[in-house]
Motif scaffolding. Structure first.
Motif, PDB file in Angstrom:
ATOM      1  N   GLU A  14       0.826  -1.205   0.000  1.00 59.86           N
ATOM      2  CA  GLU A  14       0.000   0.000   0.000  1.00 59.86           C
ATOM      3  C   GLU A  14       0.865   1.260   0.000  1.00 59.86           C
ATOM      4  OE1 GLU A  14      -0.722  -2.697   1.668  1.00 59.86           O
ATOM      5  OE2 GLU A  14      -2.812  -3.157   1.171  1.00 59.86           O
ATOM      6  N   TYR A  53       2.258  10.224  -3.757  1.00 61.63           N
ATOM      7  CA  TYR A  53       2.419  10.628  -2.354  1.00 61.63           C
ATOM      8  C   TYR A  53       3.903  10.646  -2.014  1.00 61.63           C
ATOM      9  CZ  TYR A  53      -2.544  10.639  -1.458  1.00 61.63           C
ATOM     10  OH  TYR A  53      -3.877  10.971  -1.471  1.00 61.63           O
ATOM     11  N   PHE A  75      -0.456   4.360 -13.330  1.00 60.55           N
ATOM     12  CA  PHE A  75       0.094   3.004 -13.341  1.00 60.55           C
ATOM     13  C   PHE A  75      -1.020   1.971 -13.238  1.00 60.55           C
ATOM     14  CE2 PHE A  75       3.834   5.280 -11.745  1.00 60.55           C
ATOM     15  CZ  PHE A  75       4.842   4.693 -12.493  1.00 60.55           C
ATOM     16  N   PHE A 134      -0.849  -2.195 -12.533  1.00 63.23           N
ATOM     17  CA  PHE A 134       0.061  -3.316 -12.306  1.00 63.23           C
ATOM     18  C   PHE A 134      -0.672  -4.634 -12.506  1.00 63.23           C
ATOM     19  CE2 PHE A 134       1.534   0.208  -9.702  1.00 63.23           C
ATOM     20  CZ  PHE A 134       2.834   0.344 -10.153  1.00 63.23           C
ATOM     21  N   GLN A 135       0.135  -5.692 -12.512  1.00 59.32           N
ATOM     22  CA  GLN A 135      -0.472  -7.014 -12.691  1.00 59.32           C
ATOM     23  C   GLN A 135      -1.435  -7.310 -11.536  1.00 59.32           C
ATOM     24  OE1 GLN A 135       2.404 -10.091 -13.200  1.00 59.32           O
ATOM     25  NE2 GLN A 135       0.876 -11.706 -13.396  1.00 59.32           N
ATOM     26  N   PHE A 136      -0.985  -6.968 -10.314  1.00 55.04           N
ATOM     27  CA  PHE A 136      -1.884  -7.037  -9.167  1.00 55.04           C
ATOM     28  C   PHE A 136      -2.498  -5.655  -9.001  1.00 55.04           C
ATOM     29  CE2 PHE A 136       1.268 -10.320  -8.555  1.00 55.04           C
ATOM     30  CZ  PHE A 136       0.478 -11.427  -8.300  1.00 55.04           C
ATOM     31  N   HIS A 137      -3.763  -5.649  -8.740  1.00 51.99           N
ATOM     32  CA  HIS A 137      -4.487  -4.377  -8.792  1.00 51.99           C
ATOM     33  C   HIS A 137      -3.934  -3.333  -7.836  1.00 51.99           C
ATOM     34  CE1 HIS A 137      -6.413  -5.458  -5.041  1.00 51.99           C
ATOM     35  NE2 HIS A 137      -6.523  -6.680  -5.517  1.00 51.99           N
ATOM     36  N   PHE A 138      -3.429  -3.803  -6.649  1.00 47.49           N
ATOM     37  CA  PHE A 138      -2.871  -2.850  -5.674  1.00 47.49           C
ATOM     38  C   PHE A 138      -3.871  -1.817  -5.206  1.00 47.49           C
ATOM     39  CE2 PHE A 138       1.926  -3.204  -6.701  1.00 47.49           C
ATOM     40  CZ  PHE A 138       2.038  -4.191  -5.760  1.00 47.49           C
ATOM     41  N   LEU A 139      -5.118  -2.203  -5.104  1.00 48.39           N
ATOM     42  CA  LEU A 139      -6.081  -1.265  -4.516  1.00 48.39           C
ATOM     43  C   LEU A 139      -5.880  -1.266  -3.010  1.00 48.39           C
ATOM     44  CD1 LEU A 139      -9.284  -2.240  -6.519  1.00 48.39           C
ATOM     45  CD2 LEU A 139      -7.722  -0.339  -6.948  1.00 48.39           C
ATOM     46  N   LEU A 140      -6.314  -0.210  -2.347  1.00 48.10           N
ATOM     47  CA  LEU A 140      -6.272  -0.199  -0.885  1.00 48.10           C
ATOM     48  C   LEU A 140      -7.541  -0.897  -0.390  1.00 48.10           C
ATOM     49  CD1 LEU A 140      -4.918   3.390  -0.168  1.00 48.10           C
ATOM     50  CD2 LEU A 140      -3.675   1.256  -0.505  1.00 48.10           C
ATOM     51  N   PRO A 141      -7.389  -2.078   0.191  1.00 51.32           N
ATOM     52  CA  PRO A 141      -8.553  -2.928   0.454  1.00 51.32           C
ATOM     53  C   PRO A 141      -9.532  -2.347   1.460  1.00 51.32           C
ATOM     54  CG  PRO A 141      -6.570  -3.854   1.443  1.00 51.32           C
ATOM     55  CD  PRO A 141      -6.132  -2.708   0.602  1.00 51.32           C
ATOM     56  N   GLU A 142      -9.059  -1.450   2.345  1.00 50.75           N
ATOM     57  CA  GLU A 142      -9.960  -0.924   3.377  1.00 50.75           C
ATOM     58  C   GLU A 142     -10.865   0.177   2.832  1.00 50.75           C
ATOM     59  OE1 GLU A 142      -6.668  -0.984   3.680  1.00 50.75           O
ATOM     60  OE2 GLU A 142      -6.090  -2.080   5.490  1.00 50.75           O
ATOM     61  N   ILE A 160      -8.121   8.931  -3.807  1.00 49.00           N
ATOM     62  CA  ILE A 160      -6.802   9.063  -3.173  1.00 49.00           C
ATOM     63  C   ILE A 160      -5.770   9.802  -4.062  1.00 49.00           C
ATOM     64  CG2 ILE A 160      -4.812   7.725  -2.337  1.00 49.00           C
ATOM     65  CD1 ILE A 160      -6.939   5.782  -1.105  1.00 49.00           C
ATOM     66  N   ARG A 177      -8.506   4.157 -11.609  1.00 52.79           N
ATOM     67  CA  ARG A 177      -7.645   4.932 -10.710  1.00 52.79           C
ATOM     68  C   ARG A 177      -6.461   5.532 -11.463  1.00 52.79           C
ATOM     69  NH1 ARG A 177      -4.776   1.797  -5.978  1.00 52.79           N
ATOM     70  NH2 ARG A 177      -3.676   0.983  -7.806  1.00 52.79           N
ATOM     71  N   ASP A 216       1.673  -2.771 -16.543  1.00 50.35           N
ATOM     72  CA  ASP A 216       2.572  -3.927 -16.527  1.00 50.35           C
ATOM     73  C   ASP A 216       1.731  -5.195 -16.391  1.00 50.35           C
ATOM     74  OD1 ASP A 216       4.689  -5.582 -16.461  1.00 50.35           O
ATOM     75  OD2 ASP A 216       5.545  -4.827 -14.575  1.00 50.35           O
TER      76      ASP A 216
END
Ligand SMILES: Nc1ncnc2c1ncn2[C@@H]1O[C@H](COP(=O)(O)OP(=O)(O)OP(=O)(O)O)[C@@H](O)[C@H]1O
Ligand SMILES: [Mg+2]
Lengths: 398, 234
Positions: A293, A302, B96, B98-106, B115, B164, B176
């Motif tokens: 994160e 950021y 960006f 990425f292959q993994f979404h990298f969202l903020l899960p909360e 954000i 995003r 990527d």
């Protein structure tokens, strides 16, 4: 996080409790000694020794102070007590001043004989320089004041001699007996006082000791007793007598209380420090768990500072909550403790735990907890900001 | 390499070299890469695993610093930019995926989009939210704007990630293997989105992919091998 939060709450609460109890007892003690012995005592006449003064002037030309100090000669007791009182009353901080003549005597009834200290007091003005009036537990002040041969004795002595108001005692000095009537029994809680002090009219005491005009010391009460230490030098200069403030007379006990406070708060500080360590490791773990994160935030623009602030902010919130609940818990504990009955006599008299409610304790606890815990947050927060986003992303998606 | 006026390229680099690893085991990953990307085009980078595709993407996206060479983004020479400047450019100029979404899960889908906009700070709160909804609508998630990120399917999450990447309307989108974790159907949805949005928003989209179908559907294919581009097809 819950653990460190609990630690902060507990540390802050107990810290507050310890401070409120130690200061509570200390203040009760101070009130007791002020009530018994006054804020200031004027005793022992001194005289500058002219010989040593002249010598030092000849040698150095200008050593007035030194000469004075070296050349003091003391004479026990107060000389021209009325004049001294007049001088003392000039000070703005002074409420009242009253003469006392003191001496050792033997006290006896048909049951027992005990050593005692006869305190000849001016019956009306002495009430203005002491809490004697509030300390009466049996008998009546009025009877004591009205009866010229009435005495007031301490509760410990009364217990030992099985004395009650209305009974008579024999007070003898140099084997010459005088009969007095016990009119009242007082209790200061200070055991030494309650065991030996017998209050009587000063003129009666002068008769007993055969010292018709003498005064042992003048007891003085002040509006602001805290200033006693400052006032003394001016007073000494004016009345040419030794002036003993309560801070000096009770130095040993005061230092004891101070040490007690320092030791107890220092040991409770360790709880807060442990909470800080907990905070440190919790945040460090969160930083490790949140590397993805953090990297994604960095990739979105950021800054390192933003990342640091997020974790500092997190620590800040937890600290704030901890302090808030710590205050509440501390206040609750303080209140609960103050309700617990406990009988203490010795250097003061109380039937419950004594606590002092002061916002400064809460403030101090908050400042210390804040400082320690926030310091613990800084390191993990810094580490979070040093993370290179590329390294993290490479490790997970390459 | 690519026809057109290099001064009009929204992203260009010259002679970029990059080494990875520590002193004892240094790997020369990028060995002099030149590239020009223009707005409104979709580019695919293909090549064998380990040839340096991701490394190039992170270097161009200012997540990593090149060891040699020049990079220019939207007219700004970022070759020697400071950490702060690079961070700001990432925020404003680059999206960006990425292959993994990298969202903020909360956070919800909408919040995940807000954000980056929040950091940019050029929109009011209400506008940010409206824009987030609009973007989610455009990736077909108009009905799931307030769903928590970890309550979405893999394909939906990747679509949120694309939305995003577009949040601050960047001129450049770097992806990527955005479809690497998705089935054929979702891969197509995601690619179509990236492709159409690049046309609609006039963005340069650079996609690293192992999927030949997807590569073929891009405007340009850049073939990479052992840290350099070999040929270029269109
Ligand atoms: N931290 C590292 N230290 C040293 N070498 C590394 C490191 N990370 C990656 N490499 C090497 O750099 C080269 C390029 O890696 P990169 O991730 O860019 O390849 P890629 O083309 O994206 O491969 P893939 O298609 O598998 O994602 C690889 O040979 C890899 O082994
Ligand atoms: Mg890769």
């Amino acid at each position: 996080m819950i653990m460190s939060l609990t630690g902060i709450v507990l540390g802050v609460a107990l810290f507050i409790l310890a401070l409120s109890m130690t200061t509570g007892f200390e203040q009760l003690f101070i009130k007791t000694v002020l009530g018994a012995n006054g804020a200031v005592r004027v005793q022992d006449k001194f005289q500058e020794n002219l010989v040593s003064y002249q010598i030092s002037q000849q040698e150095t030309g200008n050593q007035f102070e030194f000469g004075r100090a070296a050349g003091r000669k003391y004479r026990p007791g107060v000389e021209h007590a009325d004049k001294v009182i007049e001088g003392i009353m000039e000070f703005k901080n002074v409420i009242a001043a009253s003469k006392v003549l003191r001496g050792g005597v033997e006290v006896s009834n048909n049951f027992k004989e005990e050593p005692g200290q006869l305190y000849g007091i001016e019956k009306d003005t002495h009430l203005l320089v002491s809490d004697l009036e509030e300390q009466i537990v049996f008998g009546s002040l009025l009877e004591f004041q009205r009866n010229p041969t009435g005495v007031m004795i301490g509760s410990v002595l009364a217990d030992r001699m099985l004395l009650e108001p209305g009974e008579s005692i024999i007070i003898s000095e140099a084997n010459e007996p005088y009969r007095f009537i016990v009119e009242a029994i007082y209790e200061t809680g200070y055991r030494e006082i309650d065991r030996e002090r017998i209050f009587v009219d000063i003129n009666q005491a002068r008769t007993v000791f055969k010292r018709p005009h003498e005064t042992s010391y003048v007891q003085v009460s002040l509006f602001d007793p805290e200033k006693a230490d400052d006032d003394r030098f001016m007073m000494e200069a004016v009345v040419q007598h030794i002036v003993a403030p309560w801070q000096e007379r009770e130095k040993v006990w005061l230092q004891f209380f101070k040490a007690l406070r320092v030791i107890s708060s220092a040991s409770l500080l360790s709880i807060i420090i442990i909470a800080g360590l907990g905070m440190y490791s919790t945040l460090a773990i969160i930083v490790m768990e949140k590397t993805r994160e953090i990297s994604i935030l960095r990739s979105m623009g950021y800054t390192r500072k933003d990342v640091t602030n997020i974790f500092i902010w997190q620590g800040f919130i937890v600290t704030l909550i901890g302090i808030g609940f710590g205050w509440l818990t501390g206040a609750f504990l303080t209140y609960t403790i103050s309700r617990i009955p406990i009988r203490i006599r010795g250097i003061f008299s109380t039937d419950t735990f004594v606590v002092d409610w002061s916002f400064s304790h809460y403030l101090l606890a908050a400042v210390i907890a804040f400082f320690i815990v926030m310091t613990a947050c800084i390191l993990p927060a810094r580490r979070a900001s040093r993370l290179e986003p590329a390294d993290v992303v490479r490790g997970t998606s390459g | 390499m690519h026809e057109g006026d290099p001064s009009k390229a929204v992203l260009s680099c010259r002679g970029v070299h990059k080494y990875l690893g520590d002193e004892t085991q240094q790997v020369h990953v990028l060995k002099g890469v030149d590239i020009n990307l223009y707005r409104g085009n979709t580019y695919a980078i293909v090549g064998p695993s380990g040839c340096g595709k991701s490394t190039l993407l992170y270097t161009l996206g200012l997540l990593d610093r090149q060891d040699e060479g020049h990079i220019n983004i939207d007219g700004i020479d970022v070759t020697k930019a400071s950490d702060e400047e690079r961070t700001q450019i990432r925020n404003e100029k680059i999206g960006f995926v990425f292959q993994f979404h990298f969202l903020l899960p909360e956070f919800t889908a909408t919040e995940n989009l807000i954000i980056p906009m929040w950091k940019r700070g050029n929109r009011k709160a209400l506008t940010m939210e409206r824009r987030a909804h609009m973007l989610l609508q455009s990736v077909g998630l108009g009905d799931k704007t307030h769903r928590l990120a970890n309550r979405l399917s893999g394909g939906e999450q990747q679509r949120v990630a694309i939305a995003r990447a577009l949040a601050n309307d960047p001129p450049i989108v770097l992806a990527d293997e955005p479809t690497g974790n998705l089935d054929v159907r979702n891969s197509n949805i995601v690619f179509d989105l990236l492709y159409q949005l690049s046309k609609k928003n006039n963005q340069a989209v650079l996609i690293v992919t192992h999927n030949p179908d997807i590569a073929r559907r891009c405007d340009f294919i850049l073939k990479m091998r052992d840290g350099v581009f070999t040929t270029m097809d269109s």
